[in-house]
Design an enzyme around this catalytic site. Structure first.
Site, PDB file in Angstrom:
ATOM      1  N   SER A 242       0.862  -1.186   0.000  1.00  0.00           N
ATOM      2  CA  SER A 242       0.000   0.000   0.000  1.00  0.00           C
ATOM      3  C   SER A 242       0.892   1.228   0.000  1.00  0.00           C
ATOM      4  CB  SER A 242      -0.878   0.009   1.251  1.00  0.00           C
ATOM      5  OG  SER A 242      -1.479   1.276   1.454  1.00  0.00           O
TER       6      SER A 242
ATOM      7  N   TYR B 214      -2.666  -0.960  10.478  1.00  0.00           N
ATOM      8  CA  TYR B 214      -2.555  -1.214   9.035  1.00  0.00           C
ATOM      9  C   TYR B 214      -1.249  -0.630   8.487  1.00  0.00           C
ATOM     10  CZ  TYR B 214      -3.771  -1.198   4.056  1.00  0.00           C
ATOM     11  OH  TYR B 214      -3.769  -1.401   2.695  1.00  0.00           O
TER      12      TYR B 214
END
Length: 255
Positions: free
Chosen positions: A143, A156
């Site tokens: 990401s 995350y």
């Protein structure tokens, strides 16, 4: 056909980015193992699309956050398909919470799938590659948040930062086995997980203002990047992150 004769395993490929990757690899000749939390209707739909693309595969269910399951998934894939040449660690979850409110259970869930799953699935894959004589590719779906802070999603961001360093480390350690290891780091992509964002015009407008190319990404944008890194066209590429974000990483600011 850039992946003719290859077998690819894509975790979390029942929908979204994972499905797009599985189908794109099939379009280039790969037989594809569809891995999802269970052998469900979504996973079977991905397999149906793989077959429509002109190749074949199978579905294997299991919680990728469990190291024992990771080993079993690779073993079952090898039994079903004969070998695995490409591993795409796509499965991932996120849980929104203020840092002071993050629970241990939520932290464990996010790190379990995003980091533990990537670690042990890759370990099981590497052992298989070693047994069959070497040569393979690992592509992790990371990401932009392996680099970019993500307020309210600390676990995350921590998991993706860890996957970045895991990728760099394994690109060196697994090179003697002929295994290339790279990340694809998507930015904001149109997927079911972003349904709430897409329906909030104010938030969507603010996000688009941070993306130089002026649009959200499509799952196909990510799948095309994975295809490149999985193919022999990237035979001299390892230890790197390919950002697929429309320029978001270098333009983003919190409002």
């Amino acid at each position: 056909m850039r992946l003719q004769g290859k077998v690819a395993l894509v975790t979390g490929s029942g929908q979204g980015i994972g499905r797009a990757i599985a189908v794109r690899l099939a379009e280039e000749g790969a037989r594809v193992v569809v891995e999802d939390r269970s052998d469900n209707a979504a996973a079977e739909e991905t397999l149906a699309r793989i077959r429509q693309a002109g190749t074949d595969g199978c579905v294997i269910g299991g919680d990728i956050g469990d190291a024992g399951v990771d080993t079993r998934v690779i073993e079952q894939a090898v039994i079903a398909m004969g070998r695995v040449d490409v591993l795409v660690n796509n499965a991932g979850i996120e849980k929104r919470a203020e840092f002071l409110d993050v629970t241990e259970a939520d932290f464990d869930a996010v790190l379990g799938v995003n980091l533990r799953g990537t670690f042990f699935a890759t370990q099981a894959f590497a052992r298989h590659v070693q047994e069959r004589g070497g040569d393979g590719a690992v592509v992790n779906i990371s990401s932009v948040h392996e680099e970019l802070p993500f307020p309210h999603f600390a676990s995350y961001a921590a998991s993706k930062g860890a996957v970045k360093m895991l990728m760099r480390n394994l690109s060196i350690e697994l090179a003697p086995l002929g295994i290339r290891v790279n990340n694809v780091a998507p930015g904001a992509v149109q997927t079911p997980i972003n349904a709430a964002l897409l329906s909030n015009q104010q938030e969507l407008k603010a996000l688009l203002a941070n993306i130089p190319l002026g649009r959200l990404g499509h799952t196909q944008d990510v799948a095309n990047a994975v295809l490149f890194l999985a193919s022999d066209e990237a035979a001299y590429v390892t230890g790197t992150t390919l950002f697929v974000d429309g320029g978001l990483l270098w333009s983003y600011s919190e409002q």
